[in-house]
Design an enzyme around this catalytic site. Structure first.
Site, PDB file in Angstrom:
ATOM      1  N   ASP A 154      30.132 -24.056  15.534  1.00  0.00           N
ATOM      2  CA  ASP A 154      31.451 -24.455  15.017  1.00  0.00           C
ATOM      3  C   ASP A 154      32.604 -23.719  15.712  1.00  0.00           C
ATOM      4  O   ASP A 154      33.740 -24.158  15.664  1.00  0.00           O
ATOM      5  CB  ASP A 154      31.533 -24.298  13.481  1.00  0.00           C
ATOM      6  CG  ASP A 154      31.128 -22.937  12.959  1.00  0.00           C
ATOM      7  OD1 ASP A 154      30.300 -22.263  13.600  1.00  0.00           O
ATOM      8  OD2 ASP A 154      31.634 -22.524  11.883  1.00  0.00           O
ATOM      9  N   HIS A 163      38.548 -20.815   7.554  1.00  0.00           N
ATOM     10  CA  HIS A 163      37.103 -21.050   7.610  1.00  0.00           C
ATOM     11  C   HIS A 163      36.604 -21.430   6.208  1.00  0.00           C
ATOM     12  O   HIS A 163      35.690 -20.835   5.633  1.00  0.00           O
ATOM     13  CB  HIS A 163      36.366 -19.805   8.140  1.00  0.00           C
ATOM     14  CG  HIS A 163      34.978 -20.079   8.658  1.00  0.00           C
ATOM     15  ND1 HIS A 163      33.884 -20.081   7.834  1.00  0.00           N
ATOM     16  CD2 HIS A 163      34.511 -20.358   9.895  1.00  0.00           C
ATOM     17  CE1 HIS A 163      32.791 -20.329   8.563  1.00  0.00           C
ATOM     18  NE2 HIS A 163      33.152 -20.503   9.821  1.00  0.00           N
TER      19      HIS A 163
HETATM   20 ZN   LIG Z   1      31.743 -20.383  11.415  1.00  0.00          ZN
HETATM   21 ZN   LIG Z   2      29.277 -17.987  12.296  1.00  0.00          ZN
END
Ligand SMILES: [Zn+2]
Ligand SMILES: [Zn+2]
Length: 306
Positions: free
Chosen positions: A66, A269
């Site tokens: 990600d 996040h």
């Molecule tokens: Zn992450």
């Molecule tokens: Zn991570």
């Protein structure tokens, strides 16, 4: 210099309809820094009007998909746009192999140099004219780094009236004083910068944690930050899960910001399980009132400190 922080992606692990994968851009006067590079970063850049051609430094916190899978696509798009300026990329060991392998497998050419620097130790990773980037290891499931953008101290305020009172006329001599040089007037009088300028002004500081659970040395690393962009994947009810996965909750992020005596905290996040993440914000604000929730395309301007 002006300092604008643009949030391109604020989700964790998987994208959602409202949040793209992690990426934050800091735009300085002549260049831009990108922290992490999640998939689909190009469309986010286009929408946020972030340049594909400016001088650019990319800082990758760790090699979870990600945070890094946007890079091959971004480089390829830049090449198709005929970029000429080099791109410097900093990140953990393995980053170079990943990029070389992708480039060779997909067989795409580049129109600009890409310089890859693997981070081997904590401390200063790059030292530019107006700022430094400093790194420290975080506490995540794999080797991961947090970054601090630290602007170098700026000279004190210049007082034209004080200069004129000492017989220094406007022009080259003012510029010398502003650049820290002592000058001598025709009558042999010496004028020092401190005679006509205020005290040195401290630079601004932005800290980007990437993925991490709380760790002891963070407070000193992030001390006095104007802005901390912190992992806030799960809410406080999932503290145990956060610890197992190497992430933070709102209260933990807020405690870190408080311990660092930061001015502002941005929670980012965010797990896809929170279509509405106000719960996270409420939990953080109980501990650190000046907290905000990151949203894609949110922009923050960091004013100069006086
Ligand atoms: Zn992450
Ligand atoms: Zn991570």
């Amino acid at each position: 210099m002006s300092l604008r922080v643009v949030f391109l992606g604020t989700s964790g692990s998987v994208p959602t309809l409202k949040r793209s994968l992690p990426s934050v851009v800091v735009q300085c006067s002549r260049e831009q820094l990108m922290f992490d590079c999640g998939e689909n970063v190009q469309q986010q850049m286009m929408q946020a009007k972030v340049s594909f051609h400016r001088k650019m430094i990319v800082l990758i916190t760790h090699l979870h998909g990600d945070h890094v899978l946007g890079l091959p696509g971004l480089l390829q798009t830049m090449a198709l746009m005929d970029r000429k300026e080099p791109v410097q990329i900093y990140g953990p060991a393995g980053l170079k192999d990943f990029l070389i392998c992708t480039k060779e497998t997909l067989n795409f050419g580049l129109t600009f140099p890409v310089e890859i620097f693997e981070i081997l130790s904590e401390g200063v990773v790059c030292d530019e004219e107006e700022y430094r980037i400093i790194t420290t290891k975080t506490n995540h499931a794999v080797e991961s780094f947090a970054f601090a953008f630290v602007e170098k101290p700026r000279p004190g305020k210049f007082y034209p009236k004080k200069a004129l009172a000492r017989g220094v006329v406007a022009g080259e001599l003012w510029s010398k004083l502003q650049h820290g040089e002592e000058i001598k007037l025709p009558n042999d009088t010496v004028v020092r910068p401190s005679d006509v300028m205020g005290p040195t002004r401290s630079g601004r500081k932005i800290v980007y944690t990437g993925d991490t659970k709380p760790f002891e040395s963070f407070a000193s690393f992030a001390h006095g930050a104007d802005l901390i962009i912190h992992d806030c994947t799960f809410d406080d009810a999932l503290t145990e899960k956060a610890a197992v996965d190497g992430h933070s909750t709102p209260s933990q992020a807020a405690l870190q910001a408080k311990a660092a005596r930061a001015k502002q905290l941005v929670l980012s996040h965010i797990s896809a399980r929170y279509p509405n993440a106000n719960l996270l914000l409420d939990q953080a604000r109980k501990v650190f009132p000046n907290s905000i929730l990151a949203e894609d395309f949110m922009e923050l301007e960091l004013p100069l400190s006086e």
